[in-house]
Motif scaffolding. Structure first.
Motif, PDB file in Angstrom:
ATOM      1  N   VAL A 126       0.843  -1.198   0.000  1.00 29.00           N
ATOM      2  CA  VAL A 126       0.000   0.000   0.000  1.00 29.00           C
ATOM      3  C   VAL A 126       0.877   1.246   0.000  1.00 29.00           C
ATOM      4  O   VAL A 126       0.609   2.226  -0.711  1.00 29.00           O
ATOM      5  N   ARG A 127       1.947   1.198   0.776  1.00 29.76           N
ATOM      6  CA  ARG A 127       2.871   2.335   0.820  1.00 29.76           C
ATOM      7  C   ARG A 127       3.609   2.496  -0.509  1.00 29.76           C
ATOM      8  O   ARG A 127       3.821   3.625  -0.976  1.00 29.76           O
ATOM      9  N   MET A 128       3.983   1.393  -1.129  1.00 28.63           N
ATOM     10  CA  MET A 128       4.662   1.469  -2.418  1.00 28.63           C
ATOM     11  C   MET A 128       3.735   1.988  -3.514  1.00 28.63           C
ATOM     12  O   MET A 128       4.173   2.688  -4.431  1.00 28.63           O
ATOM     13  N   ALA A 129       2.450   1.655  -3.412  1.00 27.27           N
ATOM     14  CA  ALA A 129       1.482   2.135  -4.401  1.00 27.27           C
ATOM     15  C   ALA A 129       1.084   3.577  -4.162  1.00 27.27           C
ATOM     16  O   ALA A 129       0.412   4.175  -5.014  1.00 27.27           O
ATOM     17  N   ASP A 130       1.467   4.118  -2.991  1.00 29.70           N
ATOM     18  CA  ASP A 130       1.153   5.508  -2.635  1.00 29.70           C
ATOM     19  C   ASP A 130      -0.354   5.754  -2.689  1.00 29.70           C
ATOM     20  O   ASP A 130      -0.835   6.710  -3.306  1.00 29.70           O
ATOM     21  N   GLU A 131      -1.102   4.846  -2.048  1.00 26.82           N
ATOM     22  CA  GLU A 131      -2.550   4.956  -1.994  1.00 26.82           C
ATOM     23  C   GLU A 131      -3.005   4.885  -0.538  1.00 26.82           C
ATOM     24  O   GLU A 131      -2.276   4.382   0.323  1.00 26.82           O
ATOM     25  N   VAL A 191      -8.772  -2.305  -0.083  1.00 21.74           N
ATOM     26  CA  VAL A 191      -7.517  -2.364  -0.832  1.00 21.74           C
ATOM     27  C   VAL A 191      -7.777  -2.851  -2.245  1.00 21.74           C
ATOM     28  O   VAL A 191      -8.584  -3.756  -2.479  1.00 21.74           O
ATOM     29  N   SER A 192      -7.081  -2.244  -3.192  1.00 23.73           N
ATOM     30  CA  SER A 192      -7.223  -2.643  -4.585  1.00 23.73           C
ATOM     31  C   SER A 192      -6.771  -4.083  -4.776  1.00 23.73           C
ATOM     32  O   SER A 192      -5.836  -4.560  -4.106  1.00 23.73           O
ATOM     33  N   PHE A 193      -7.415  -4.755  -5.707  1.00 16.89           N
ATOM     34  CA  PHE A 193      -7.086  -6.145  -5.975  1.00 16.89           C
ATOM     35  C   PHE A 193      -5.642  -6.282  -6.442  1.00 16.89           C
ATOM     36  O   PHE A 193      -4.954  -7.244  -6.113  1.00 16.89           O
ATOM     37  N   TRP A 194      -5.147  -5.330  -7.215  1.00 15.47           N
ATOM     38  CA  TRP A 194      -3.801  -5.405  -7.774  1.00 15.47           C
ATOM     39  C   TRP A 194      -2.749  -5.058  -6.724  1.00 15.47           C
ATOM     40  O   TRP A 194      -1.571  -5.374  -6.913  1.00 15.47           O
TER      41      TRP A 194
END
Length: 258
Positions: free
Chosen positions: A165-170, A178-181
């Protein structure tokens, strides 16, 4: 019996294909991408001769199908099981027994056994309503993804999920949002970590046997004799005496709460 296993796999294939195909379908329904015919018929040079050309839609569909095996492995318990089996074979000191085909077959059918409740739920809430034309294809994909998402969330560590989640910056209010991807790589990371933890525990008794055999051989002055040759029968005997295969498969199934 074959038809029963096939019926259980159908919902998974429908879900995975829908996940890949859904963005293109949404764009077509919104008018963003014009529809492409499955094939075109063009007149040939001779009289009454016609030529058929495959278009990009078929190419895109076949490309999407190539991702289905990878997505099936990454969204189920297959990764943990096959890694544990590979570590077990290494711990026993066997290089090619059981063969890769046997390990893959065992991992596949154990995956189907573990994932059976998820498959049945996806079939109930998504596939059957879609076959009865009660929901659209996009609604069926969205409904079918929920059981898989709940399964993956239950097996994913909070630290791994927070990392991606932190790497996706979301930002997400709850884990269910949470997004499936983002969830998929976090789930795979957790599965690998758990598989290596189980593999570490498997290695300990076989490592003790190797150390005992090596110590005895050194005490007898037989330094030129490989300890692996002597310890291998003892490791196989120990594994058979404790009913190792049933113990390993039962442990893997129990690790998913079954």
């Amino acid at each position: 019996m074959t038809a029963t296993w096939f019926n259980r796999l159908v919902p998974v294939l429908v879900v995975l294909l829908g996940i890949v195909w859904a963005p293109l379908s949404m764009a077509q329904e919104s008018g963003g991408i014009p529809g492409i015919p499955a094939f075109t018929v063009e007149p040939g040079e001779g009289e009454g001769v016609q030529e058929y050309s495959v278009t990009l839609q078929i190419l895109a569909l076949m490309t999407a199908l190539t991702f289905l095996p990878a997505m099936l492995m990454m969204m189920t318990s297959f990764t943990r099981i096959i890694v544990v089996f590979a570590i077990l074979r290494q711990a026993l000191g066997l290089q090619a027994t059981p063969s890769n085909q046997i390990l893959l077959g065992m991992a596949l059918f154990l995956t189907i056994f573990i994932m059976k409740p998820v498959f049945e739920e996806a079939n109930r809430v998504a596939l059957q309503p879609y076959l009865q034309e009660e929901v659209t294809s996009l609604e069926a994909v969205e409904r079918a993804s929920e059981p898989f998402k709940q399964f993956m969330l239950a097996q994913t560590r909070e630290s791994d999920l927070a990392l991606f989640v932190r790497m996706a910056d979301e930002q997400y209010e709850t884990p269910e949002d949470v997004s499936f991807w983002v969830l998929m790589p976090a789930f795979v990371t957790s599965e690998l970590k758990t598989a290596f933890q189980i593999g570490f525990i498997l290695f300990i008794p076989f490592l003790i046997i190797d150390m005992v055999v090596a110590s005895v051989l050194m005490a007898m002055g037989m330094m030129m004799l490989s300890p692996i040759i002597i310890s291998l029968p003892f490791k196989i005997m120990l594994f058979v005496l404790v009913d190792g295969w049933a113990l390993i498969m039962g442990t893997l199934a129990a690790s998913y709460g079954i």
